[in-house]
Design a protein around this motif. Structure first.
Motif, short mmCIF file in Angstrom:
data_model
loop_
_atom_site.label_atom_id
_atom_site.label_comp_id
_atom_site.label_asym_id
_atom_site.label_seq_id
_atom_site.Cartn_x
_atom_site.Cartn_y
_atom_site.Cartn_z
N PHE A 89 39.10 43.06 33.21
CA PHE A 89 40.16 44.05 33.46
C PHE A 89 40.34 44.33 34.95
CE2 PHE A 89 38.96 45.29 29.06
CZ PHE A 89 40.19 45.06 28.47
N ARG A 90 39.85 43.44 35.78
CA ARG A 90 39.90 43.66 37.23
C ARG A 90 41.33 43.84 37.74
NH1 ARG A 90 36.24 39.62 40.52
NH2 ARG A 90 37.14 38.34 38.94
N THR A 91 42.29 43.17 37.11
CA THR A 91 43.68 43.31 37.56
C THR A 91 44.30 44.60 37.04
OG1 THR A 91 44.43 42.02 35.65
CG2 THR A 91 44.06 40.82 37.71
N GLU A 92 43.74 45.14 35.95
CA GLU A 92 44.28 46.35 35.33
C GLU A 92 43.63 47.62 35.88
OE1 GLU A 92 44.44 48.10 30.82
OE2 GLU A 92 44.34 45.94 31.06
N VAL A 93 42.33 47.54 36.19
CA VAL A 93 41.57 48.70 36.66
C VAL A 93 40.88 48.32 37.97
CG1 VAL A 93 39.75 50.36 36.09
CG2 VAL A 93 41.11 49.36 34.25
N PRO A 94 41.10 49.09 39.04
CA PRO A 94 40.46 48.77 40.32
C PRO A 94 38.92 48.76 40.20
CG PRO A 94 42.14 50.46 40.61
CD PRO A 94 41.96 50.27 39.14
N GLU A 95 38.30 47.80 40.89
CA GLU A 95 36.83 47.66 40.83
C GLU A 95 36.10 48.96 41.15
OE1 GLU A 95 38.07 45.02 43.21
OE2 GLU A 95 37.59 43.18 42.13
N ASN A 96 36.56 49.66 42.19
CA ASN A 96 35.88 50.90 42.58
C ASN A 96 35.96 51.97 41.49
OD1 ASN A 96 35.10 49.75 44.97
ND2 ASN A 96 36.75 50.69 46.17
N VAL A 97 37.05 51.98 40.74
CA VAL A 97 37.18 52.93 39.63
C VAL A 97 36.17 52.58 38.54
CG1 VAL A 97 38.71 53.73 37.77
CG2 VAL A 97 39.60 53.46 40.09
N ILE A 98 36.03 51.30 38.25
CA ILE A 98 35.07 50.85 37.25
C ILE A 98 33.65 51.28 37.65
CG2 ILE A 98 34.00 48.83 36.15
CD1 ILE A 98 36.81 47.44 36.49
N LEU A 99 33.28 51.03 38.90
CA LEU A 99 31.95 51.42 39.38
C LEU A 99 31.77 52.94 39.36
CD1 LEU A 99 31.83 48.42 40.26
CD2 LEU A 99 30.61 49.18 42.28
N ASP A 100 32.76 53.66 39.85
CA ASP A 100 32.66 55.13 39.88
C ASP A 100 32.51 55.72 38.48
OD1 ASP A 100 32.89 55.11 42.63
OD2 ASP A 100 34.99 55.73 42.67
N GLU A 101 33.26 55.20 37.53
CA GLU A 101 33.19 55.69 36.16
C GLU A 101 31.79 55.43 35.58
OE1 GLU A 101 35.95 56.97 33.70
OE2 GLU A 101 36.03 57.83 35.70
N ALA A 102 31.27 54.23 35.78
CA ALA A 102 29.93 53.90 35.26
C ALA A 102 28.88 54.82 35.87
CB ALA A 102 29.60 52.44 35.56
#
Length: 132
Positions: A89-102
């Motif tokens: 989902f890298r194109t759908e959700v920015p990487e930094n958002v994914i890391l921050d959420e985790a």
């Protein structure tokens, strides 16, 4: 359902699958507790289950002095969700958002060290994926 909530429920479902070998659809139904289904929740749980071998390989390659089996169940499944999102989902959700959420979810469900540990592992995975 907000994506944060979908991630938290996905963590709960994957935890249940990991601990008791429950079917993915049953685990999703259980965590929804009668609420309407959510597409993102289903994508996360089913995607992690389907791609577990490759996700675990990627995680294992980025662990230092640890094996994936030694990780706390919450940490392991939270990392799996984030690695799945980083990969698919890298194109759908920015990487930094994914890391921050985790990291934020780790602060709620993990222990005192979970957020730092997860940040370290996911930063390495993110770097590896960007370099590939």
């Amino acid at each position: 359902m907000k994506r944060r909530t979908a991630r938290e429920k996905a963590l709960q479902a994957l935890f249940q699958i990991d601990v008791s070998s429950t079917e993915a659809s049953s685990a999703i139904e259980h965590v929804l507790e009668g609420e309407a289904g959510d597409d993102y929740l289903s994508k996360l749980v089913l995607g992690v289950v389907e791609h577990k071998a490759e996700i675990d390989k990627l995680i294992s390659e980025n662990l230092e002095k640890w094996t994936i089996d030694r990780l706390a169940t919450v940490d392991r499944n939270l990392i799996r969700i984030a690695v799945f999102e980083l990969t698919y989902f890298r194109t759908e959700v920015p990487e930094n958002v994914i890391l921050d959420e985790a990291i934020e979810i780790a602060k709620i469900y993990g222990d005192d060290q979970s957020s730092k540990f997860i940040n370290g592992v996911l930063s390495k995975v993110k770097q590896k994926l960007l370099n590939d």
